[in-house]
Design a protein around this motif. Sequence first.
Motif, PDB file in Angstrom:
ATOM      1  N   GLN A 263       0.820  -1.206   0.000  1.00 28.79           N
ATOM      2  CA  GLN A 263       0.000   0.000   0.000  1.00 28.79           C
ATOM      3  C   GLN A 263       0.865   1.272   0.000  1.00 28.79           C
ATOM      4  O   GLN A 263       0.573   2.233  -0.737  1.00 28.79           O
ATOM      5  N   THR A 264       1.909   1.261   0.801  1.00 29.85           N
ATOM      6  CA  THR A 264       2.744   2.469   0.907  1.00 29.85           C
ATOM      7  C   THR A 264       3.440   2.803  -0.409  1.00 29.85           C
ATOM      8  O   THR A 264       3.343   3.945  -0.912  1.00 29.85           O
ATOM      9  N   ARG A 270       1.388   6.709  -6.804  1.00 28.69           N
ATOM     10  CA  ARG A 270       0.263   7.508  -7.291  1.00 28.69           C
ATOM     11  C   ARG A 270       0.565   9.005  -7.168  1.00 28.69           C
ATOM     12  O   ARG A 270       0.278   9.798  -8.085  1.00 28.69           O
ATOM     13  N   LEU A 271       1.170   9.413  -6.070  1.00 30.32           N
ATOM     14  CA  LEU A 271       1.517  10.821  -5.902  1.00 30.32           C
ATOM     15  C   LEU A 271       2.519  11.275  -6.945  1.00 30.32           C
ATOM     16  O   LEU A 271       2.432  12.385  -7.489  1.00 30.32           O
ATOM     17  N   ARG A 272       3.472  10.463  -7.256  1.00 23.52           N
ATOM     18  CA  ARG A 272       4.481  10.829  -8.246  1.00 23.52           C
ATOM     19  C   ARG A 272       3.897  10.826  -9.663  1.00 23.52           C
ATOM     20  O   ARG A 272       4.333  11.606 -10.524  1.00 23.52           O
ATOM     21  N   ARG A 282       0.178  10.597 -18.323  1.00 24.09           N
ATOM     22  CA  ARG A 282      -0.257  10.517 -16.933  1.00 24.09           C
ATOM     23  C   ARG A 282      -1.549   9.699 -16.796  1.00 24.09           C
ATOM     24  O   ARG A 282      -1.707   8.885 -15.884  1.00 24.09           O
ATOM     25  N   SER A 283      -2.465   9.853 -17.735  1.00 25.90           N
ATOM     26  CA  SER A 283      -3.715   9.100 -17.683  1.00 25.90           C
ATOM     27  C   SER A 283      -3.477   7.604 -17.828  1.00 25.90           C
ATOM     28  O   SER A 283      -4.086   6.777 -17.125  1.00 25.90           O
ATOM     29  N   ASP A 288      -2.981   2.245 -15.279  1.00 27.72           N
ATOM     30  CA  ASP A 288      -2.207   1.041 -14.924  1.00 27.72           C
ATOM     31  C   ASP A 288      -2.065   0.910 -13.410  1.00 27.72           C
ATOM     32  O   ASP A 288      -2.120  -0.200 -12.856  1.00 27.72           O
ATOM     33  N   HIS A 289      -1.872   2.033 -12.741  1.00 30.10           N
ATOM     34  CA  HIS A 289      -1.753   2.003 -11.293  1.00 30.10           C
ATOM     35  C   HIS A 289      -3.047   1.503 -10.642  1.00 30.10           C
ATOM     36  O   HIS A 289      -3.022   0.694  -9.708  1.00 30.10           O
TER      37      HIS A 289
END
Length: 454
Positions: A263-264, A270-272, A282-283, A288-289
Amino acid sequence: MIARLTNRVRAFSRSMAGQIFVILTLGMSIAAIIALLVAEQTRRHDFERVRRQRVVASAVDIADRFHRDPRRIATMMANHMIMGAGPAPEGVSLSEPDTDLQAILAQRFGPGAQPEAGQVPIGLCFPGRFGKEQAAGLVDAPRPDCWIVRFTDRHGLRRAMALSFPRLAKPPSTVFNPLYLLVIVAASAGLAILVARFVSKPLRRLERAAEAFSVSLDPEEIPERGPEEVRAALSTFNLMQRRARAGFAERTQLLAAISHDLQTPLTRLRLRLELVENEELRSRLIADHEAMHRLVREGLDLASSTEAREKWSTLDIDSLLASMAEDAEELGAPVRFTTGCGGTVRVKPNALTRCIANLVDNAVRYGGSADIGCTRAGGRLLIHVRDHGTGIPADQLDQMFEPFTRGPSSQPGGRPGTGIGLTIARSLAMSFEASVRLRNAEEGGLIATIDMKG
């Protein structure tokens, strides 16, 4: 009908209870017949012994009389004044002497008697005395038994006497009497059935427990009752269940730890990704994330579905299905409650709710909508979840329960799945001793059915 009966008989003969039944029935029937044969032989022996005792008693009595007053007894014998005794006619030979009787008479008469004894036809003992003209009203009555006994008395004279006795009817043989044989076989079969059921009862309990363990990873342990060997087998089976549950629990804890640790880095990733300037890139990276995050989450759901320690309880099945349909409609999903089956069912509520929710989610994702309902048949409760998509080829239905297997979607632009929704549903169903199966509807679409005890 005949074929069904034949199959049942064949299946029973292959079972342990059937084999015990056959062995005990044959064994006890044969043992009973052998016992009857022994009893029959003993009865024949007793019959012959009684006949000889009569001859010995009469012969010894006559011999004692000859010893006390030989002339008077000889006269009485000649005139047939002694009932059942008379002089033996001359010239009658004993073609088949009774050696056993002679041995007994030799002991009773003493040394030097040299007895000879045997049975002869009544006409040779008393010729002309037992004609039909003298048997008033007894024409068909059995004629007496006649024995001739010769011996040397204590004065050295050779005596010969004819002894007659009322005929003893030899008891008929009962060994092969159909009624006796029927009683023996019926009694043996009845006892064999009781023994077979008693012996196979612990094995049937073990069989049911093994079947429950095959469809549920949280079955109840078997009560360890019965003979020592049976208790040992049941104890070993219970130990196996506990170790299997411990192994699944350890695997779930391991996957939960891995998921938690992921999770971390996923959050940092996700933030990056939000800092990527190229909007199109980015989309794609964020999509993918999200797919990776969903895969991790559903993988954990799959692992936790096999370790269901929830308690059993009773719930109203119609109320559950109706409320699930209403909740889904409030969230904008095309889900409809169609038919109810009434009554309650004993189940693990959370596991059942999650199982139905997974099937509904699959139906909406791949079939555009979902109809849920239930029916009862043969003591079973069937919950149906139907979509209105294109269905699945019949030869691929069983493959849909394999992890990461996706079916053809009727909505190419819809939200993609991970392919483990049906796998999770099947694992959840196993936790409350149910099964999930798929079939294509005749009017189109796919029907998923949860089959459970009603």
